[in-house]
Write an enzyme that holds these catalytic residues in place. Structure first.
Site, mmCIF file in Angstrom:
data_model
loop_
_atom_site.group_PDB
_atom_site.id
_atom_site.type_symbol
_atom_site.label_atom_id
_atom_site.label_comp_id
_atom_site.label_asym_id
_atom_site.label_seq_id
_atom_site.Cartn_x
_atom_site.Cartn_y
_atom_site.Cartn_z
ATOM 1 N N HIS A 193 37.674 -23.923 -10.828
ATOM 2 C CA HIS A 193 39.101 -24.051 -10.485
ATOM 3 C C HIS A 193 39.518 -22.943 -9.517
ATOM 4 O O HIS A 193 40.411 -22.139 -9.817
ATOM 5 C CB HIS A 193 39.945 -23.979 -11.764
ATOM 6 C CG HIS A 193 40.742 -25.222 -12.036
ATOM 7 N ND1 HIS A 193 40.163 -26.448 -12.293
ATOM 8 C CD2 HIS A 193 42.095 -25.433 -12.083
ATOM 9 C CE1 HIS A 193 41.108 -27.353 -12.497
ATOM 10 N NE2 HIS A 193 42.290 -26.772 -12.360
ATOM 11 N N ASP A 197 46.042 -24.938 -6.812
ATOM 12 C CA ASP A 197 46.393 -26.342 -7.017
ATOM 13 C C ASP A 197 45.397 -27.201 -6.245
ATOM 14 O O ASP A 197 44.714 -26.720 -5.336
ATOM 15 C CB ASP A 197 47.819 -26.606 -6.521
ATOM 16 C CG ASP A 197 48.436 -27.852 -7.136
ATOM 17 O OD1 ASP A 197 47.779 -28.483 -7.983
ATOM 18 O OD2 ASP A 197 49.574 -28.202 -6.758
ATOM 19 N N ASN A 199 42.640 -28.710 -7.404
ATOM 20 C CA ASN A 199 41.246 -28.562 -7.812
ATOM 21 C C ASN A 199 40.591 -29.885 -8.206
ATOM 22 O O ASN A 199 39.419 -30.111 -7.903
ATOM 23 C CB ASN A 199 41.148 -27.574 -8.979
ATOM 24 C CG ASN A 199 41.523 -26.171 -8.568
ATOM 25 O OD1 ASN A 199 40.730 -25.444 -7.992
ATOM 26 N ND2 ASN A 199 42.760 -25.775 -8.867
ATOM 27 N N MET A 202 39.880 -31.939 -5.035
ATOM 28 C CA MET A 202 38.818 -31.277 -4.284
ATOM 29 C C MET A 202 37.460 -31.510 -4.942
ATOM 30 O O MET A 202 36.459 -31.750 -4.252
ATOM 31 C CB MET A 202 39.102 -29.779 -4.182
ATOM 32 C CG MET A 202 40.159 -29.404 -3.162
ATOM 33 S SD MET A 202 39.636 -29.722 -1.440
ATOM 34 C CE MET A 202 38.198 -28.646 -1.316
ATOM 35 N N SER A 203 37.411 -31.458 -6.256
ATOM 36 C CA SER A 203 36.149 -31.647 -6.973
ATOM 37 C C SER A 203 35.641 -33.072 -6.839
ATOM 38 O O SER A 203 34.443 -33.312 -6.631
ATOM 39 C CB SER A 203 36.327 -31.281 -8.447
ATOM 40 O OG SER A 203 36.739 -29.934 -8.587
#
Length: 380
Positions: A193, A197, A199, A202-203
């Site tokens: 993380h 913000d 996360n 994005m992952s």
């Protein structure tokens, strides 16, 4: 320290082999289709992934609205916030898709932070900087009670070293199957993380990027973001992440995470195959209808959008067929006059739905649900 990649069980390997077979078959199917049908499917799948990934974070826009937004339509009944989040995620995903054959590509901290800026730049503020590691603690709150921390990420001071370890891992080929590595990358990043913000998205996008880099199948046909965004699957996704514990504890067995992702890959491939087959049948039905009704072949594109998505806009039809504004308007007006389409709304916000003389067979085929199977459940 990162989570160790678990050894695959016999069942995992069987499911993985089945996924590879399905993806190979999809690749052959896609190659055999007319380019405009492939482009329509790719646009839908991209929009579906964007809508689903944003929905997990609480940003709501229907797939058909996302399709309109990403193809340039601006008069869509979506809040400004949801519109901005949709377009930002789509920009990042579009960039990711272009990296599938970049010869000198390498992962780096700067690259991931740049992706984060594309996603979150419109939200940049000193306390929650975009494109930079977070400067303080971050928590994932319980879905049922925002006052409870379901997960507390590693201290901000630990983020740079953990991200360097992840970058080194991403740039090292350990001969693990790409789909397994992509699932592990997702878990590593969402657990660290590293940003204040964004996360989760994005992952999931990193997982999609790794699939794109594999080069076997276009990422929009392999991404599991749409699968994760279905309500029941989203709940299972949160539950699976919760199994890792309330804090960052990487020294543990994460075999269940791989099991979860292999199920997602398999069922998403089933979904795409089903969509491909259904879209093809609808197209054939509409082509036959157009021929008997004396319609120009190009109008099939507009009718197909109505059958598959429930509506078509003039701008979408114009762009898809490379028409002038006047040609598109004339075609749609003629379809309305023939009661094949019905206009809804006025001026720029107008769209068209099925009219009284729209072929019901095409609508019935489109509306027929498919059944997904659990790849880990024996059949026969």
């Amino acid at each position: 320290m990162l989570f160790p990649t678990p050894s695959l069980s016999r069942e995992d390997n069987r499911v993985l082999a089945s996924i590879d077979e399905m993806r190979s078959a999809l690749q052959d199917q896609v190659r055999s289709l007319p380019s405009r049908q492939v482009q329509r499917l790719r646009t839908f799948l991209t929009a579906d992934a964007v809508a689903a990934s944003n929905s997990i974070e609480g940003f709501r826009a229907a797939t058909v609205d996302v399709e309109d937004l990403i193809t340039g339509e601006r008069d869509v009944e979506v809040s400004e916030e949801n519109k901005k989040e949709t377009l930002a995620l789509h920009r990042m995903m579009t960039y990711i898709q272009t990296l599938h054959d970049a010869a000198d590509f390498a992962y780096s901290k700067s690259f991931l932070n740049a992706l984060h800026w594309i996603l979150q730049g419109h939200r940049h503020q000193p306390r929650k900087p975009a494109g930079q590691w977070r400067r303080g603690p971050v928590y994932v709150t319980d879905a049922r009670d925002a006052s409870i921390a379901a997960y507390t990420a590693p201290d901000a001071d630990a983020v740079p070293a953990l991200m360097q370890e992840l970058i080194d891992w991403l740039n090292t080929d350990d001969a693990t199957h790409t789909l397994v590595r992509a699932a592990m990358a997702h878990l590593h990043l969402v657990s660290i993380h590293p940003w204040a913000d964004g996360n989760g998205r994005m992952s999931r996008s990193l997982q999609t990027l790794m699939i794109a880099r594999e080069g076997v199948l276009a990422p929009e046909f392999s991404s599991i973001e749409a699968w994760l965004g279905r309500p029941g699957n989203t709940w299972e996704y949160y539950r699976e992440l919760a199994r890792r514990g309330p804090q960052y504890l990487p020294d543990q067995d994460v075999a269940s995470w791989i099991h979860f992702n292999l199920t997602a890959y398999h069922q998403q491939a089933q979904t795409v195959q089903g969509r491909l087959a259904r879209a093809g049948k609808v197209w054939e039905t509409l082509a036959d209808f157009a021929q008997h009704a004396g319609l120009d072949e190009r109008t099939i594109t507009a009718l197909h959008d109505v059958a598959m998505a429930g509506r078509v806009r003039r701008s979408r039809y114009e762009s898809a067929e490379g028409l002038s504004l006047q040609q598109a308007q004339r075609d749609l007006r003629d379809l309305v006059t023939a009661q094949i389409l019905t206009p809804v709304g006025r001026t720029r916000a107008r769209y068209y739905t099925a009219g009284d003389r729209f072929p019901q067979t095409a609508l019935d085929i489109s509306a027929t649900p498919m059944t997904l199977t659990d790849p880990y459940t024996p059949t026969g």
